[in-house]
Design a protein around this motif. Structure first.
Motif, short mmCIF file in Angstrom:
data_model
loop_
_atom_site.label_atom_id
_atom_site.label_comp_id
_atom_site.label_asym_id
_atom_site.label_seq_id
_atom_site.Cartn_x
_atom_site.Cartn_y
_atom_site.Cartn_z
N LEU A 187 -8.37 -1.10 -2.87
CA LEU A 187 -9.26 -1.62 -1.83
C LEU A 187 -9.13 -0.82 -0.55
CD1 LEU A 187 -8.87 -5.49 -2.32
CD2 LEU A 187 -10.89 -4.10 -2.82
N SER A 188 -7.91 -0.38 -0.25
CA SER A 188 -7.72 0.46 0.93
C SER A 188 -8.47 1.77 0.77
CB SER A 188 -6.22 0.73 1.14
OG SER A 188 -6.02 1.61 2.23
N ALA A 189 -8.35 2.38 -0.41
CA ALA A 189 -9.06 3.64 -0.67
C ALA A 189 -10.57 3.46 -0.61
CB ALA A 189 -8.65 4.19 -2.04
N ALA A 190 -11.05 2.27 -1.04
CA ALA A 190 -12.49 2.01 -1.05
C ALA A 190 -13.09 2.00 0.34
CB ALA A 190 -12.76 0.68 -1.75
N LEU A 191 -12.29 1.75 1.35
CA LEU A 191 -12.80 1.76 2.73
C LEU A 191 -13.37 3.12 3.13
CD1 LEU A 191 -9.90 -0.21 4.46
CD2 LEU A 191 -12.27 -1.01 4.23
N THR A 226 2.60 -5.69 3.52
CA THR A 226 3.43 -4.50 3.36
C THR A 226 2.75 -3.48 2.45
OG1 THR A 226 5.43 -5.83 3.65
CG2 THR A 226 5.70 -3.65 2.67
N MET A 227 2.16 -3.97 1.36
CA MET A 227 1.50 -3.07 0.42
C MET A 227 0.30 -2.37 1.05
SD MET A 227 1.73 -5.35 -3.07
CE MET A 227 1.21 -4.05 -4.17
N LEU A 228 -0.44 -3.12 1.85
CA LEU A 228 -1.61 -2.52 2.50
C LEU A 228 -1.19 -1.49 3.54
CD1 LEU A 228 -4.69 -2.68 2.43
CD2 LEU A 228 -4.59 -4.32 4.30
N ARG A 229 -0.13 -1.78 4.25
CA ARG A 229 0.37 -0.81 5.23
C ARG A 229 0.83 0.47 4.52
NH1 ARG A 229 1.87 -1.17 10.57
NH2 ARG A 229 1.69 -3.45 10.64
N SER A 230 1.49 0.31 3.38
CA SER A 230 1.96 1.47 2.61
C SER A 230 0.80 2.29 2.05
CB SER A 230 2.87 1.02 1.47
OG SER A 230 4.01 0.36 1.96
N ALA A 231 -0.35 1.63 1.86
CA ALA A 231 -1.52 2.30 1.30
C ALA A 231 -2.47 2.81 2.38
CB ALA A 231 -2.26 1.34 0.38
N SER A 232 -1.96 2.98 3.59
CA SER A 232 -2.75 3.48 4.73
C SER A 232 -3.90 2.53 5.09
CB SER A 232 -3.31 4.88 4.43
OG SER A 232 -2.28 5.79 4.16
N PRO A 234 -4.14 0.11 7.47
CA PRO A 234 -4.49 0.03 8.89
C PRO A 234 -5.26 1.27 9.36
CG PRO A 234 -2.22 -0.65 8.55
CD PRO A 234 -2.70 -0.10 7.24
N GLN A 235 -4.82 2.45 8.92
CA GLN A 235 -5.50 3.68 9.31
C GLN A 235 -6.93 3.73 8.78
OE1 GLN A 235 -2.50 3.39 8.02
NE2 GLN A 235 -1.00 4.67 9.11
N ASN A 236 -7.13 3.25 7.54
CA ASN A 236 -8.46 3.27 6.95
C ASN A 236 -9.38 2.23 7.61
OD1 ASN A 236 -7.49 5.24 5.29
ND2 ASN A 236 -7.31 3.95 3.47
N LEU A 237 -8.82 1.08 7.95
CA LEU A 237 -9.60 0.07 8.68
C LEU A 237 -10.03 0.62 10.04
CD1 LEU A 237 -7.48 -3.12 7.91
CD2 LEU A 237 -9.88 -2.80 7.27
N ARG A 238 -9.11 1.30 10.70
CA ARG A 238 -9.44 1.88 12.01
C ARG A 238 -10.48 2.99 11.88
NH1 ARG A 238 -4.52 3.85 15.64
NH2 ARG A 238 -4.41 5.43 14.00
#
Length: 272
Positions: A187-191, A226-232, A234-238
């Protein structure tokens, strides 16, 4: 049409799949699909007994790609109905059969297979369990995270994973499979996929996951945050919030709200 339906179903059920009959079976299954497009009741479709045969055609290595596409369209019509309609397809073995088109390199087969999977993922708890047990989550995650896959396939994969997030908070089995299956990372990558709907689905899924409270005593490393933070994450949301290429104010606002609520240390806008 109601008189034609059982005739077509009987022909598809009784005709052997071979090179001589392939084109005729393709046309027959295509006709079944077109009948579905005319808003025929799904129960009329089910009572013909055609569903197990369609699943078998889908999984049969001797079926042509065209026949597999038509079978997937018919089955997709079924699983987009009620939970009872979907149960018929699931009980006939649809979910493991979907692994067959997902192993091909055909984009449209992949798209249709994941469309079917996403509808099941939005269904009942028993249907979601069947999806997890079938092993479909792994290829859905793989497609979503693969930059070489088409956007339409990645969009359907994102639908599948985002639909599963609706049950994470209320079902420990789904939550465990989701966390262990790299879904948060996907999901993080999908951003970062250049597609408005994919971003929307990713943000919705991330929101659902972050609202889930893991059981007391769970390891901190396994928490969604924690998992989302490890998967970048926050950076992808920003990146989505601050992007000049995206003009969807709601998506940008949702990303900002997630950042300020869960990742305040990453919520400040980059200085230009």
């Amino acid at each position: 049409i109601k008189h034609l339906l059982p005739c077509l179903a009987r022909y598809v059920q009784e005709t052997p799949v071979n090179e001589a009959n392939m084109e005729a079976i393709e046309y027959a299954v295509q006709s079944l699909d077109r009948i579905g497009d005319r808003h025929l009741q799904r129960t009329d479709f089910i009572v013909t007994g055609i569903v197990p045969r369609l699943v078998k055609l889908l999984a049969d290595s001797s079926s042509s790609i065209t026949l597999q596409k038509q079978a997937l369209r018919c089955l997709g019509y079924l699983v987009s109905g009620t939970d009872e309609d979907t149960d018929v397809a699931v009980d006939a073995g649809l979910l493991p059969a979907l692994l067959v088109p997902l192993e091909t390199k055909n984009q449209y087969l992949c798209q249709l297979a994941l469309w079917n999977a996403s509808n099941v993922a939005a269904g009942s708890h028993s249907q979601v369990y069947a999806l997890l047990d079938s092993g479909l989550l792994k290829p859905a995650v793989r497609v979503l995270m693969d930059d070489q896959e088409s956007i339409v396939c990645r969009r359907e994969a994102c639908w599948t994973i985002s639909n599963l997030t609706r049950k994470v908070s209320s079902d420990a089995k789904v939550a465990q499979a989701f966390m262990e299956g790299r879904c948060v990372e996907a999901l993080s990558a999908a951003l970062l996929i250049p597609d408005r709907q994919v971003k929307e689905l990713a943000v919705s899924g991330i929101t659902n996951v972050l609202e889930w409270k893991p059981p007391e005593g769970s390891e901190a490393d396994g928490s969604p945050l924690t998992m989302l933070r490890s998967a970048s994450g926050p950076q992808n949301l920003r990146a989505v919030r601050d992007s000049r290429d995206s003009h969807d104010r709601k998506i940008k606002s949702d990303c900002h709200n997630l950042l300020t609520r869960y990742f305040p240390d990453c919520s400040r806008r980059a200085r230009v």
